[in-house]
Scaffold this active site. Structure first.
Site, mmCIF file in Angstrom:
data_model
loop_
_atom_site.group_PDB
_atom_site.id
_atom_site.type_symbol
_atom_site.label_atom_id
_atom_site.label_comp_id
_atom_site.label_asym_id
_atom_site.label_seq_id
_atom_site.Cartn_x
_atom_site.Cartn_y
_atom_site.Cartn_z
ATOM 1 N N GLU A 38 8.979 -1.414 -9.307
ATOM 2 C CA GLU A 38 8.235 -2.423 -10.070
ATOM 3 C C GLU A 38 9.125 -3.516 -10.633
ATOM 4 O O GLU A 38 8.768 -4.694 -10.590
ATOM 5 C CB GLU A 38 7.453 -1.763 -11.214
ATOM 6 C CG GLU A 38 6.232 -0.954 -10.777
ATOM 7 C CD GLU A 38 6.575 0.468 -10.368
ATOM 8 O OE1 GLU A 38 7.759 0.854 -10.455
ATOM 9 O OE2 GLU A 38 5.649 1.193 -9.945
ATOM 10 N N HIS A 44 -0.556 7.629 -18.474
ATOM 11 C CA HIS A 44 -1.371 6.870 -17.518
ATOM 12 C C HIS A 44 -2.626 6.276 -18.160
ATOM 13 O O HIS A 44 -3.573 5.944 -17.456
ATOM 14 C CB HIS A 44 -1.812 7.774 -16.352
ATOM 15 C CG HIS A 44 -0.751 8.040 -15.339
ATOM 16 N ND1 HIS A 44 0.291 8.908 -15.562
ATOM 17 C CD2 HIS A 44 -0.546 7.558 -14.087
ATOM 18 C CE1 HIS A 44 1.068 8.951 -14.476
ATOM 19 N NE2 HIS A 44 0.581 8.135 -13.586
HETATM 20 C C1 LIG Z 1 6.625 3.676 -12.073
HETATM 21 C C2 LIG Z 1 5.512 4.243 -11.293
HETATM 22 N N1 LIG Z 1 5.010 3.538 -10.267
HETATM 23 C C3 LIG Z 1 3.992 4.027 -9.539
HETATM 24 C C4 LIG Z 1 3.444 5.241 -9.843
HETATM 25 C C5 LIG Z 1 2.292 5.787 -9.025
HETATM 26 N N2 LIG Z 1 2.786 6.850 -8.156
HETATM 27 C C6 LIG Z 1 2.720 8.122 -8.551
HETATM 28 S S1 LIG Z 1 3.420 9.139 -7.461
HETATM 29 C C7 LIG Z 1 3.804 7.903 -6.417
HETATM 30 C C8 LIG Z 1 4.498 8.215 -5.135
HETATM 31 C C9 LIG Z 1 5.818 8.834 -5.342
HETATM 32 O O1 LIG Z 1 6.342 9.314 -4.154
HETATM 33 P P1 LIG Z 1 7.620 10.233 -4.072
HETATM 34 O O2 LIG Z 1 8.646 9.742 -5.030
HETATM 35 O O3 LIG Z 1 8.016 10.290 -2.653
HETATM 36 O O4 LIG Z 1 7.169 11.641 -4.604
HETATM 37 P P2 LIG Z 1 6.092 12.645 -3.989
HETATM 38 O O5 LIG Z 1 4.777 12.280 -4.593
HETATM 39 O O6 LIG Z 1 6.122 12.519 -2.513
HETATM 40 O O7 LIG Z 1 6.472 14.000 -4.466
HETATM 41 C C10 LIG Z 1 3.365 6.693 -6.935
HETATM 42 C C11 LIG Z 1 3.512 5.397 -6.270
HETATM 43 C C12 LIG Z 1 3.976 5.924 -10.961
HETATM 44 N N3 LIG Z 1 3.479 7.100 -11.358
HETATM 45 N N4 LIG Z 1 5.011 5.410 -11.652
#
Ligand SMILES: Cc1ncc(C[n+]2csc(CCOP(=O)(O)OP(=O)(O)O)c2C)c(N)n1
Ligand SMILES: [Mg+2]
Lengths: 459, 349
Positions: free
Chosen positions: A192, A261
């Site tokens: 972000e 959230h």
């Molecule tokens: C700063 C932030 N940006 C976006 C999100 C929304 N979000 C939650 S999980 C996620 C994906 C994360 O993927 P990864 O790091 O690969 O972890 P995984 O879910 O695969 O375990 C996103 C975009 C968030 N929670 N926090």
């Protein structure tokens, strides 16, 4: 014993869905993990997996059925050696309901109604008389606003997490990738701070980015670029360059998503000179104001709400419907008290106004639409008539938008006030997860009614 | 959808296309003895069954909000747990149920947090994404992608400050590995030689975005290279490989050599959260992982082959685990919601 298969909840906000398709027929063997049906929610088509083994004994809800409530029985699964006759014996025991803790009632029962007042819903002066109307969800209105502006101006592009191939985490950008290609509908990594700075830089050079935050909670990562770069550059450069950019996404509480959230950031952004801040309520607000925001030469914070995305409203069926930024709308006329709200706060305000009408209290309801610049004149005009103000918002009370309204009203209409300005807000606590606590943390219609009774001395 | 077809289905293929990994030798796999195999089997199965139950309760509306299941990734946390010492900390994101079970937290208290009841680890106030246990050295449960990486670095800082010989393990995803604060943390950790193992759980996707669409370089084990942090890719579906790599990384940190990066190549079988229709990958891709690389199945097959357990023995373990999970679910459904007065507690001390 036969096992009831219930309509599953498939998202934080889902209450019902369409049973689109059965992938197993009666009599088919089912093992745990098999996909047995497809369900359409307002956001997506989801697969239902079996959690138990057995034979699909009976399908109770045929495919194609709309509005199937979560937890409704949709089929019966027979265990090993069971036949259809066992089904009648199947208990219809519903899923265990959450044990209720004692919850103090937030408002006394409404007093016996006095003469009900009839209030005319005010026309929107921004919509030319005789304009045809159509129904649109807030979700569609936002998408259409972006699509129309992207057709009009090739410098407009949208970027953010999951906006392109996934069609938007909340499906706001649905279809945009198809129409505008990956050059203008851009999936970003989860970075972000970086992509916000990138967007502001592109805006400084004259492009017109729309930056979607998956939710505004994540814009906290990017706060520095929004405040220090986007908001201040025009001033620091002596007017040479600004940042025509829109930051948009869902803001505030959804349902049960917890403290990190669920925050409403309106007051945070409204604090800063150099930003415009919009918080739409209806589909018309969303469409008319998002188009205005995209055309605006300044950084605009556009605060949507996940719960409102699925709400339907009448919107004008016009080729180019644009609303002015910084102008409130009188959503409902009244004479006894002024309710000021915006965004999802409007849902409490309008319901309360309905109930108050039944009690003989005529409430004027103002939908602010824009937080900064604040249309205080519309509020003041109403206060001069009613002498009483209650503000309603989901954000925390301390240093809130409500605080600012109360301050300006006392400064500019002190002599007209017959009672202190009251505010109904989210409670002064991080958002709890537990269902009962979350309910208590949010404002409620009874709280609005109590506040109105207090300022009208009818308690 | 276009994504699925572009993504290679096998586990480390996308990563092994990059040059740096192609050069690396496959690490030898440390064999487990019987007790270790049984321990790993039981622990992984507990996570799997717990998560399946959580999915069911979500479908019934008893769990709300976001719920991210760990199914498929069990070997990562269990292998690390088998390598850690008392007092070593874990911290992770929102996909945290498995970590808590591995840190020996009561399944009933975890499940009751998922249902938002007073017996939950956070009294029902945190939910699926936010649980903590100071007693068991589990530091959450964080909803903001990447935030746990700096926090975990701070846990390592405190270990060094106190000279307690402990190491912190900061878990994050392939998606999170692009957040800026990850690199700010890497720099400080190496500069100050902090005892932190960065565990990147590379399950190929950050929500609906495959790693190749989000990351300019996909060998995440080398993401610390410009700071001089050593790293390696690990078969995160093989609990023995995870344990061996963790032993090495933890020893490195305990010797005062600074941080270490482990990229666990793993896979999540379910959607990102309960509301993810997962259209970005093919069913075949998921099915292939399940049938060819399942972490639990691998242990099961080895134990049967070696005669360390019979089908009946394993059935008995499964029954036992299921009973434990059923008990947790029972508690989580019947425990009352928190008292209304809890709304205003725990805000400040
Ligand atoms: C700063 C932030 N940006 C976006 C999100 C929304 N979000 C939650 S999980 C996620 C994906 C994360 O993927 P990864 O790091 O690969 O972890 P995984 O879910 O695969 O375990 C996103 C975009 C968030 N929670 N926090
Ligand atoms: Mg991932």
């Amino acid at each position: 014993m036969p096992i009831d298969i219930l309509m599953p909840a498939l998202s934080p906000t889902m209450e019902e869905g369409k049973l689109a398709k059965w992938l197993k027929a009666e009599g088919d063997a089912v093992t745990a993990g098999d996909v047995i049906a497809e369900i359409e929610t307002d956001k997506a088509t989801m697969e239902v997996e079996a959690v138990d083994e057995g034979t699909l004994g009976k399908i109770l809800v045929p495919e194609g059925t709309d509005n199937v409530k979560v937890n409704e029985k949709i089929a019966v699964l027979l265990g090993e050696g069971e036949d259809a006759s066992a089904m009648d014996a199947a208990s219809a025991a519903p899923a265990a309901a959450p044990a209720q803790a004692e919850v103090p009632s937030t408002a006394a029962a409404p007093a016996a109604p006095a003469a009900p007042v009839v209030s005319e819903p005010a026309e929107d002066p921004e919509i030319p008389a005789g304009t045809a109307m159509k129904t649109s969800t807030v979700r569609e209105a936002l998408r259409d606003a972006m699509a129309e502006e992207m057709r009009r101006d090739p410098d407009v592009f949208v970027m953010g997490e999951e906006v392109a191939e996934y069609q938007g985490a909340y499906k706001i950008t649905q279809g945009l990738l198809d129409e505008f290609s990956e050059k203008r509908v851009i999936d970003t990594p989860i970075t972000e701070h970086g992509f916000t700075g990138l967007g502001v830089g592109a805006a400084m050079s004259g492009l017109r980015p729309i930056v979607e935050f998956m939710t505004f909670n994540f814009a906290m990562q990017a706060m520095d670029q929004i405040i220090n770069s986007a908001a201040k550059t025009l001033y620091m450069s002596g007017g040479q360059m600004g940042a025509p950019i829109v930051f948009r996404g869902p803001n505030g509480a959804a349902a049960r998503v917890g403290a990190q959230h669920s925050q409403d950031y309106a007051a945070w952004y409204a604090h800063v000179p150099g930003l415009k801040v919009i918080q739409p309520y209806s589909a018309a607000d969303a469409k008319g104001l998002l188009k205005a925001a995209i055309r605006d030469p300044n950084p605009v914070i556009f605060l949507e709400n996940e719960i409102l995305y699925g709400h339907s409203f009448e919107i004008p069926d016009m080729d180019d419907f644009v609303l002015p930024i910084g102008k409130a709308k009188i959503e409902r006329g009244g004479t006894d008290v002024t309710l000021v709200s915006w965004g999802i706060g409007m849902t409490y305000a309008l319901k309360a106004a309905d109930e108050l009408a039944g009690m003989g209290i005529s409430a004027e309801v103002i939908n602010l639409r824009t937080i900064r610049p604040l249309d205080i004149d519309t509020v003041l005009a109403s206060v001069r008539k009613t002498g009483r103000v209650v503000t309603i918002e989901e954000a925390f009370p301390m240093c809130s938008v409500s605080s600012e309204i109360a301050y300006q009203v006392q400064e500019k209409a002190f002599d007209y006030l017959d009672a202190p300005v009251l505010r109904v807000t989210g409670k002064d606590v991080p958002m709890p997860y537990a269902a009962n606590l979350e309910k208590l943390a949010l404002p409620s219609v009874p709280e609005v009614i109590d506040a109105v009774k207090a300022v009208t001395y009818t308690a | 959808m276009a994504t699925a077809s572009k993504t290679t289905s096998a586990r480390s293929k996308s990563a092994s296309r990059t040059r740096s990994t192609a050069k690396k030798a496959k690490p030898a796999i440390a064999e487990f003895d019987k007790d270790e195999e049984l321990h790993a089997y039981r622990e992984m199965l507990l996570i799997r069954r717990f998560e399946e139950k959580a999915g069911q309760l979500y479908g019934m509306g008893l769990i709300g909000g976001f719920c991210h299941l760990y199914i498929g990734q069990e070997a990562v946390v269990v292998g690390m747990q088998m390598a850690k010492k008392d007092g070593d900390q874990m911290i992770t994101g929102y996909r945290d149920h498995g970590h808590m079970l591995a840190m020996d937290l009561d399944p009933g208290a975890v499940m009751a947090e998922l249902t938002g009841r007073r017996g939950g680890l956070s009294k029902g106030k945190g939910g699926s994404m936010h649980m903590f246990s100071k007693e068991k050295h589990f530091y959450g449960g964080h909803g903001i992608v990447g935030a746990q990486v700096s926090l975990g670095t701070g846990l390592g800082f405190a270990n060094k400050y106190r000279e307690n010989g402990n190491v912190s393990m900061a878990f994050f995803g392939d998606g999170a590995s692009n957040q800026g604060q990850v690199y700010e943390s890497f720099n400080m950790a190496e500069l100050w030689k902090l005892p932190v193992v960065y565990v990147i759980e590379n399950n190929k996707y950050g929500m609906g975005t495959s790693i190749n669409r989000a990351s300019a370089t996909t060998d995440l084990s080398q993401r610390g290279a410009s700071f001089g942090i050593p790293g390696e890719q690990v078969d995160g579906m093989d609990v023995r490989a995870v344990k061996a790599a963790s032993d090495k990384a933890l020893a490195w940190c305990r010797e005062g050599k600074g941080p270490y990066i482990l990229e666990m190549i793993t896979y999540r079988y379910r959607g990102h959260s309960m509301s993810d229709p997962a259209k970005y990958r093919s069913k075949d891709e998921v099915q292939k992982m399940r049938t060819e690389h399942d972490p639990i199945e691998q242990v099961r097959v080895r134990m049967i082959e070696k005669g360390w357990a019979s089908e009946d023995d394993l059935k008995a373990i499964d029954k036992d685990v299921r009973a434990k999970v059923a008990e947790a679910a029972e508690f989580a459904q019947n425990d009352p919601e928190p008292d209304a007065s809890e709304l205003y507690t725990d805000i400040l001390l």
